[in-house]
Design a protein around this motif. Structure first.
Motif, short mmCIF file in Angstrom:
data_model
loop_
_atom_site.label_atom_id
_atom_site.label_comp_id
_atom_site.label_asym_id
_atom_site.label_seq_id
_atom_site.Cartn_x
_atom_site.Cartn_y
_atom_site.Cartn_z
N GLN A 198 0.83 -1.21 0.00
CA GLN A 198 0.00 0.00 0.00
C GLN A 198 0.86 1.26 0.00
OE1 GLN A 198 -3.02 -0.44 3.15
NE2 GLN A 198 -4.51 -0.36 1.48
N THR A 199 1.92 1.24 0.80
CA THR A 199 2.81 2.41 0.87
C THR A 199 3.41 2.72 -0.50
OG1 THR A 199 3.35 1.85 3.16
CG2 THR A 199 4.87 3.33 2.01
N ASP B 129 -4.73 -7.47 -7.19
CA ASP B 129 -3.70 -7.02 -6.24
C ASP B 129 -2.89 -5.85 -6.80
OD1 ASP B 129 -4.44 -9.14 -4.58
OD2 ASP B 129 -2.71 -10.40 -5.07
N LEU C 7 -5.57 -2.49 -8.85
CA LEU C 7 -6.40 -1.63 -8.00
C LEU C 7 -5.48 -0.91 -7.02
CD1 LEU C 7 -9.48 -3.98 -7.47
CD2 LEU C 7 -8.99 -2.38 -9.33
N TYR D 25 -8.23 3.72 -5.36
CA TYR D 25 -8.99 3.93 -4.13
C TYR D 25 -8.12 4.65 -3.11
CZ TYR D 25 -6.47 0.16 -1.74
OH TYR D 25 -5.49 -0.62 -1.17
N ARG E 75 -13.95 5.32 -1.79
CA ARG E 75 -14.26 3.89 -1.73
C ARG E 75 -15.79 3.72 -1.75
NH1 ARG E 75 -11.55 1.55 3.62
NH2 ARG E 75 -12.35 3.47 4.53
N TYR E 76 -16.20 2.48 -2.01
CA TYR E 76 -17.62 2.13 -1.94
C TYR E 76 -18.45 3.07 -2.85
CZ TYR E 76 -15.61 0.03 2.27
OH TYR E 76 -14.80 -0.63 3.15
N THR F 45 -15.01 -6.49 -3.78
CA THR F 45 -13.86 -5.73 -4.28
C THR F 45 -14.29 -4.76 -5.38
OG1 THR F 45 -12.31 -7.50 -3.71
CG2 THR F 45 -11.61 -5.94 -5.42
N TYR G 119 -16.05 -2.03 -3.83
CA TYR G 119 -15.10 -1.22 -3.05
C TYR G 119 -14.52 -0.10 -3.90
CZ TYR G 119 -11.42 -0.48 0.50
OH TYR G 119 -10.60 0.04 1.47
N VAL G 120 -14.25 -0.39 -5.18
CA VAL G 120 -13.69 0.64 -6.06
C VAL G 120 -14.79 1.37 -6.83
CG1 VAL G 120 -11.42 -0.44 -6.18
CG2 VAL G 120 -13.15 -1.03 -7.90
N TRP H 281 -5.43 -9.73 1.11
CA TRP H 281 -5.44 -8.72 0.04
C TRP H 281 -6.74 -8.90 -0.72
CZ3 TRP H 281 0.15 -9.05 -2.53
CH2 TRP H 281 1.08 -8.49 -1.65
N TRP H 282 -7.50 -7.85 -0.84
CA TRP H 282 -8.78 -7.90 -1.53
C TRP H 282 -9.63 -9.09 -1.07
CZ3 TRP H 282 -10.21 -3.46 -2.77
CH2 TRP H 282 -9.34 -2.55 -3.35
N TYR H 283 -9.72 -9.20 0.25
CA TYR H 283 -10.63 -10.18 0.87
C TYR H 283 -10.27 -11.63 0.54
CZ TYR H 283 -13.15 -5.86 1.43
OH TYR H 283 -13.48 -4.57 1.73
N ALA I 106 -1.94 -13.33 -4.70
CA ALA I 106 -1.88 -14.16 -5.90
C ALA I 106 -0.87 -15.29 -5.78
CB ALA I 106 -1.55 -13.29 -7.12
N PRO J 269 0.23 -0.41 7.41
CA PRO J 269 1.58 -0.25 6.84
C PRO J 269 2.48 0.45 7.84
CG PRO J 269 -0.10 0.49 5.27
CD PRO J 269 -0.81 0.22 6.58
N PRO J 270 3.79 0.17 7.80
CA PRO J 270 4.72 0.77 8.77
C PRO J 270 4.60 2.29 8.86
CG PRO J 270 5.85 -0.88 7.44
CD PRO J 270 4.46 -0.75 6.87
N ALA J 271 4.47 2.95 7.70
CA ALA J 271 4.41 4.42 7.71
C ALA J 271 3.18 4.91 8.47
CB ALA J 271 4.39 4.94 6.27
#
Lengths: 257, 257
Positions: free
Chosen positions: A65-66, A114, A117, A123, A128-129, A171, A174-175, B101-103, B107, B190-192
């Motif tokens: 994500q970061t 993965d 998106l 997002y 979201r949503y 998902t 979500y987007v 990831w994404w529910y 992958a 996430p760490p940040a």
């Protein structure tokens, strides 16, 4: 209407490939534009990881994500993902065509979710949503299952098939997508097995025709109901007395459990 | 006891990596043997497809089950999958460590299921469920979720987290495992992001300790209930009055729906 079919099967000449072609032909005959994204043929890399992020927000350790957020906000999203996002921006209807493998999507399609998106672009915490990027666009799953329909019934050994596709449907919501009811094909056997079953060919032909009808009547189909921002509190719990709309909502009531 | 931890995260120094190490250390301290299979580090190829089957049952078109079965019965399973199966045969306890990831699974782990659980070797029409190859062995999911626990409650916006892990749990049962209750970590940021939350570090430390306790008390935990062969008919539907045991069994009764 512009439609994008994301096709996730290693064999173009499979029944999944046939379904992909049925969608292209049917939508074209209806006057729509249909494009195909063949993930295997295009060699899509499904593995999210450091190699896709030459410019790093944090070099000492990789967090998806970061790095996605950093790439999105520094024009550094990888070229293959950018190309996919352009296709999504083009499409008013998105169809994911795939075989159910181990009660889920094949790895190549999971990796597409993965990687494509992207956090920070597709997002954010605020986007979201029902406030999602793709709001106003429609999406639909088209899934083949090897097992018989009865085994995927609520009182079947696998349980309600809607629970297996719920992660992917949610998902899409979500987007921001308006999610249409899925097209589900059951009893899709490998060619060798089907060849030994006299009714298998007729079943597949009938399934194709059922899919044509499904596509021709898309506009008449009510999308899936999902809850909206206003339905939950800051911890993500539903407010009391909200009606829950999800794959198992017929069982659930807010305020219980 | 011999334990195999399949680790599915691109960053060894992630919280998932920490959880993997916690499992190794805790199991070793209990006198068990623990081995790790790091899918990213080993470069595991998650894409099922023709390239893994140089000897083909049917060259004209690729079907995964057909080719898996042919390879399994002609000593032609690819070397990387054979090595994985040897590890599974070695392990009395299997732990899948991954971030949601994404529910769903990342992958790389989905592809591990797609490729390693070989039709004709790991399962056949007759060798499934309580007659599965890995019967008598135990398996467990250890999953990190970014969202708050409340959002994954039955009355949360995502719905019951057990429904998201049900496809993977049911896959483990399908190949015969006794499935232990999962270990679920929520609010893993996430760490940040975590660095900006004063309580985040304490939360992660507490989660690690909770995982240690979970592992130390595995033997006292009742495995998940699943139905058995005798509970359904030839179409896969439950016989009348059978008690249904699945992720949503508290909602379901055989004979209804």
């Amino acid at each position: 209407m512009k439609a994008l079919i994301v096709f996730a099967h290693p064999e173009p000449d499979s029944f999944n490939g046939r379904m992909k072609s049925v969608a292209v032909e049917t939508l074209a005959a209806m006057g729509h534009e249909a494009a195909v994204c063949d993930l295997y043929a295009e060699g899509f890399d499904p593995l999210e990881g450091p190699k896709h992020f030459p410019q790093r927000a944090a070099v000492e350790r990789f967090n998806a994500q970061t790095e996605q957020h950093y790439a999105a906000t520094h024009s550094a999203v990888s070229a293959d993902v950018r190309a996919m996002i352009e296709k999504l921006d083009w499409a008013e209807l998105l169809i994911l065509q795939y075989p159910m493998w181990w009660y889920s999507v094949p790895a190549i399609l999971k990796g597409w979710l993965d990687r494509v998106l992207v956090y920070g672009s597709i997002y954010t915490t605020e986007m979201r949503y029902d406030k999602g990027r793709f709001r106003g666009r429609r999406a639909m799953l088209s899934v083949t299952c090897g097992g018989p329909q009865g085994s995927y019934a609520e009182n079947g050994r696998n349980g309600d098939v809607n629970l297996f596709i719920w992660p992917t449907n949610y998902t899409l919501y979500y987007v921001g997508y308006t999610v249409l009811p899925p097209f589900l094909a059951f009893g899709v056997m490998p060619p060798a097995a089907a060849a030994q079953e006299p009714q298998a060919k007729a079943h597949l032909t009938a399934t194709e025709e059922r899919y044509r009808q499904h596509l021709r009547t898309l506009d008449a189909r009510s999308p899936l109901d999902f809850n909206k921002w206003g339905d939950w509190d800051s911890s993500g719990r539903f407010k009391p007395d909200v009606e829950i709309h999800n794959a198992f909502s017929r069982f659930a009531k807010a305020g219980h459990g």
